[in-house]
Design a protein around this motif. Structure first.
Motif, PDB file in Angstrom:
ATOM      1  N   ALA A   1       0.827  -1.205   0.000  1.00 50.50           N
ATOM      2  CA  ALA A   1       0.000   0.000   0.000  1.00 50.50           C
ATOM      3  C   ALA A   1       0.864   1.259   0.000  1.00 50.50           C
ATOM      4  O   ALA A   1       0.582   2.224  -0.727  1.00 50.50           O
ATOM      5  CB  ALA A   1      -0.935  -0.006   1.202  1.00 50.50           C
ATOM      6  N   GLN A   2       1.922   1.257   0.793  1.00 49.33           N
ATOM      7  CA  GLN A   2       2.808   2.419   0.853  1.00 49.33           C
ATOM      8  C   GLN A   2       3.500   2.629  -0.492  1.00 49.33           C
ATOM      9  O   GLN A   2       3.658   3.772  -0.956  1.00 49.33           O
ATOM     10  CB  GLN A   2       3.842   2.237   1.960  1.00 49.33           C
ATOM     11  N   TRP A   3       3.905   1.527  -1.118  1.00 47.78           N
ATOM     12  CA  TRP A   3       4.551   1.644  -2.432  1.00 47.78           C
ATOM     13  C   TRP A   3       3.585   2.248  -3.444  1.00 47.78           C
ATOM     14  O   TRP A   3       3.963   3.127  -4.230  1.00 47.78           O
ATOM     15  CB  TRP A   3       5.034   0.273  -2.911  1.00 47.78           C
TER      16      TRP A   3
ATOM     17  N   ILE B   1      10.118   1.315 -10.670  1.00 46.90           N
ATOM     18  CA  ILE B   1      11.368   0.830 -10.063  1.00 46.90           C
ATOM     19  C   ILE B   1      12.499   0.866 -11.086  1.00 46.90           C
ATOM     20  O   ILE B   1      13.562   1.452 -10.849  1.00 46.90           O
ATOM     21  CB  ILE B   1      11.204  -0.599  -9.507  1.00 46.90           C
ATOM     22  N   SER B   2      12.289   0.255 -12.239  1.00 52.31           N
ATOM     23  CA  SER B   2      13.390   0.084 -13.191  1.00 52.31           C
ATOM     24  C   SER B   2      13.885   1.412 -13.747  1.00 52.31           C
ATOM     25  O   SER B   2      15.084   1.560 -14.039  1.00 52.31           O
ATOM     26  CB  SER B   2      12.965  -0.845 -14.333  1.00 52.31           C
TER      27      SER B   2
ATOM     28  N   LEU C   1      21.265  -5.886  -7.160  1.00 51.84           N
ATOM     29  CA  LEU C   1      20.951  -4.919  -6.103  1.00 51.84           C
ATOM     30  C   LEU C   1      19.993  -5.512  -5.075  1.00 51.84           C
ATOM     31  O   LEU C   1      20.133  -5.293  -3.862  1.00 51.84           O
ATOM     32  CB  LEU C   1      20.352  -3.650  -6.715  1.00 51.84           C
ATOM     33  N   ALA C   2      19.000  -6.276  -5.575  1.00 52.97           N
ATOM     34  CA  ALA C   2      18.024  -6.883  -4.654  1.00 52.97           C
ATOM     35  C   ALA C   2      18.686  -7.933  -3.771  1.00 52.97           C
ATOM     36  O   ALA C   2      18.424  -8.009  -2.563  1.00 52.97           O
ATOM     37  CB  ALA C   2      16.876  -7.500  -5.454  1.00 52.97           C
TER      38      ALA C   2
ATOM     39  N   LEU D   1      16.851   0.445  -2.787  1.00 53.41           N
ATOM     40  CA  LEU D   1      15.565  -0.247  -2.941  1.00 53.41           C
ATOM     41  C   LEU D   1      14.972  -0.472  -1.557  1.00 53.41           C
ATOM     42  O   LEU D   1      15.709  -0.765  -0.603  1.00 53.41           O
ATOM     43  CB  LEU D   1      15.749  -1.611  -3.627  1.00 53.41           C
ATOM     44  N   THR D   2      13.668  -0.353  -1.431  1.00 55.89           N
ATOM     45  CA  THR D   2      13.052  -0.709  -0.163  1.00 55.89           C
ATOM     46  C   THR D   2      13.050  -2.230  -0.028  1.00 55.89           C
ATOM     47  O   THR D   2      13.219  -2.962  -1.017  1.00 55.89           O
ATOM     48  CB  THR D   2      11.606  -0.200  -0.077  1.00 55.89           C
ATOM     49  N   ALA D   3      12.847  -2.713   1.186  1.00 56.55           N
ATOM     50  CA  ALA D   3      12.790  -4.162   1.399  1.00 56.55           C
ATOM     51  C   ALA D   3      11.669  -4.774   0.560  1.00 56.55           C
ATOM     52  O   ALA D   3      11.816  -5.871   0.003  1.00 56.55           O
ATOM     53  CB  ALA D   3      12.571  -4.460   2.880  1.00 56.55           C
TER      54      ALA D   3
END
Length: 693
Positions: free
Chosen positions: A336-338, A652-653, A672-673, A680-682
């Motif tokens: 939801a935050q994303w 994201i990309s 990166l992940a 990047l966020t978790a």
């Protein structure tokens, strides 16, 4: 054999001794029924999944597991044989039909029958329930080593991505996967072409094919009122003409009709063999249906639960109301935050997701829709409000389906569609017994026959189909019709095919509209990068034939504004956040902006191309090619759009793209992940890994 739904449910409340006695009696009765009547009775077949569900929650029944495995062998449900306790004869059968290349999956009787037909080289059209495991047959064929060049036609990009991930995991060392229009096969390599009809019909590098697979083949029937049916028939006709063998698969079809001369021979296998059982509950007489719906979805015994509704706006509205009344998950707050940060806090779906409710319909961006399904299957979004788009092959792990509406876009659905929706309840290996709740009377049972255009009389086929045929496919009658169309529209064969992408009737209307617009000095003659007024001039011509609402806007002016805003936006995130900040419409219609973005990919480019063709008939200076290429990828690098189709949202990309090709960017994101990058966020790291690993 006849055990009622209530009797099955009563078994759960029995004491140990009585439960064992009753279950043993059921096993005895089932065995006797097989001896007397064979194994075709659907009520007999459902005994195995129902007992498997019961055994999973009743450890006191462990002494009867061997007997259940014997019943599974006798009924052909070999995938239910418990290899840990099965008798030697049962174990031998299970091992014989287990495929190591497919993660050790055990096939059932009807899968093996279909596979034998296909491996013998026969063309097969398979009609089977959703729970049959049809996709496994495709994988089994690929694992056989018999096929090295394969085309697979799928109805949606979402299903393309699901297939891509599965096939890449299983066959990355054996096949090269070609999915995006810009992908090119390596000479001499074993290749799988994955595509929608619109993509495959335009490929020129298919070569000679060993096998063509068409999923959801009922869409070939023009009577199902699918506007993409003509293109599908034309694409499949093209593929079959260069293919040694074909395999069509889909659910709940009773017959396939074809003309007497039948250019292609095939076997038709219709089976009702199901690997799960379903309990059905009638709530049609309930007065306060919405309140009852919310009562049911609040019960975790139903989760994961699909709620079928008629249209995207209603799915959004009901999901929002449900979220106002209850919270059912604490695993979706990051999503939801994303959405708030990358689409806009004003989107009603932000709060919907925050409280555990997902939505799935045709307007959602593909990467977001894919994430919805992924989190639904993982039970982080326990309830998913969906429209009919979810029945088109995308796999879900739904335990319960609540069919709240009886229509799709204001027209009552037929028995075929109802059966497909109902078939989403239950999943082999997870929910052996599904549940269906009906809030309206179901449609009357009727047989469903499919009559593909390509199997019919070519002389009676519509013009939009005929102009797509290769020259060797035409008859004297179709040749004459095509010649007349060339004269009427002033186009060559390639031009007619392009015109057919928007419909020849619409193309003719555009041909008539262009000289009128030029007579008004409309700015239709341009090349390279157009000015705002030049875009508007073309949009006005297009909207004289098609309503702006079909492209996600209310007026030609708004459509032009959106195109220009997308063109000038530094990022997709910026475009969407800006749109969100200015949006003043109904909350449930907020995501119409995604309808516009879909139209940019397919729809608007084709209309601009057809207008350009007719402008050139009057003025040679027109060249829209750069604009058409750019709008089809949202005025962003193609790599970003391709990764979006593979489940990584462009928001994201686009933050990390420094000119790499798609594979290079995907590898960068994966690295990166995996490294836990703080850029990047978790949640984003998990999203990338789920999409690309």
């Amino acid at each position: 054999m006849n055990i009622s739904q209530d009797e099955w449910q009563q078994l759960r409340s029995l004491s140990d001794t009585e439960l064992k006695r009753r279950v043993f009696r059921i096993l005895q009765t089932a065995a006797a029924s097989i001896q007397e009547q064979g194994t075709e009775d659907p009520r007999l077949l459902e005994v195995v999944p129902r007992l498997a569900e019961l055994f999973a929650s009743k450890p006191e029944l462990k002494d009867l597991r061997e007997a259940l495995s014997s019943l599974a062998r006798a009924t052909g449900l070999w995938n239910y044989i418990d290899k840990d306790v099965a008798a030697t004869a049962d174990l031998l059968v299970a091992e014989t039909v287990t495929v190591p290349e497919l993660d050790g999956v055990t096939l059932h009787r009807e899968q093996v029958a279909a596979l034998n037909d296909l491996l013998a080289g026969r063309n097969l059209i398979l009609s089977a329930p959703t729970s049959f495991g049809k996709s496994l047959l495709i994988d089994a064929l690929l694992a056989s080593g018999k096929y090295s060049r394969v085309a697979i036609v799928l109805p949606t990009i979402a299903l393309l991505d699901e297939f891509r991930r599965r096939l890449k995991r299983r066959f990355v060392e054996r096949f090269e996967l070609i999915m995006h229009p810009g992908d090119k096969p390596t000479e001499g390599s074993a290749t799988i072409f994955l595509g929608t009809q619109e993509r495959l019909i335009n490929r020129t590098d298919l070569g000679k094919l060993d096998l063509t697979v068409v999923d959801e083949f009922y869409k070939l029937d023009p009577n199902r009122r699918d506007e993409r049916s003509i293109t599908l028939n034309a694409a499949v006709s093209k593929l079959l003409n260069r293919s040694n063998q074909f395999f069509f698969l889909g659910p709940n079809i009773d017959d396939v009709r074809f003309s007497g001369e039948g250019r292609w021979k095939f076997e038709f296998l219709r089976t009702r063999f199901s690997t799960v059982a379903v309990d059905t509950y009638d709530l049609g007489g309930v007065a306060e249906k919405e309140a009852r719906l919310f009562d049911e979805i609040a019960e975790d015994r139903h989760w994961p639960a699909l709620v079928f509704v008629s249209a995207p706006d209603k799915a959004n509205r009901l999901a929002s109301r449900a979220a106002e009344q209850m919270a059912i998950s604490d695993g979706s707050a990051d999503f939801a935050q994303w959405l708030s940060d990358n689409v806009g806090s004003g989107w009603s779906l932000v709060q919907t997701v925050r409280f555990g409710f997902g939505v799935h319909h045709g307007r959602l961006p593909r990467a977001i829709a894919s994430q919805m399904v992924r989190m639904f299957n993982q039970k982080d979004l326990p309830v998913l409000f969906c429209t009919s788009t979810l029945i088109e092959g995308v796999n879900t792990a739904a335990k319960t389906v609540l069919i709240f509406d009886k229509s799709i876009n204001r027209s009552d659905y037929d028995f075929f569609t109802y059966s497909n929706i109902k078939g989403r309840a239950g999943r082999l290996g997870e929910h052996h017994v599904g549940q269906v709740y009906l809030f309206n009377e179901p449609p009357q049972h009727e047989l469903t026959a499919v009559a593909p255009t390509l199997f019919g009389d070519q002389d009676e086929a519509p013009d939009d189909y005929v102009v797509q045929l290769d020259e060797q496919e035409t008859t004297k009658g179709t040749y004459t019709r095509v010649a007349s169309l060339k004269i009427a529209l002033g186009l060559d064969a390639a031009g007619l095919r392009l015109a057919a992408a928007v419909g020849l009737e619409a193309a003719l209307a555009l041909k008539q509209a262009v000289p009128k617009a030029l007579g008004r000095r409309a700015a239709l003659v341009w090349s390279g990068v157009p000015k705002y007024g030049e875009i508007f001039a073309v949009v006005e011509v297009i909207c004289s034939v098609r309503r702006a609402t079909e492209f996600g806007a209310f007026t030609p002016s708004q459509l032009t504004f959106l195109i220009n805003a997308l063109r000038l936006a530094p990022s997709m995130r910026h475009f969407l956040i800006t749109y969100d900040g200015k949006y003043e419409g109904k909350p449930e219609a907020h995501d119409n902006v995604f309808k516009f973005l879909r139209a940019c990919e397919y729809g608007l480019p084709q209309y601009f191309a057809v207008v350009e063709m007719f402008v050139k008939q009057h003025a040679q200076g027109a060249d829209y090619s750069l604009f058409i290429q750019s709008i089809s990828r949202w005025f962003k690098p193609e790599e970003l759009k391709n990764l979006d189709e593979e489940g990584v949202p462009i928001q994201i990309s686009e933050r990390f793209h420094k000119g790499e090709d798609k594979d290079g960017l995907a590898n960068k994101l994966l690295r990166l992940a995996r490294e836990g990058s703080q850029h990047l966020t978790a949640f984003e790291r998990k999203w990338i890994l789920a999409a690309l690993e």
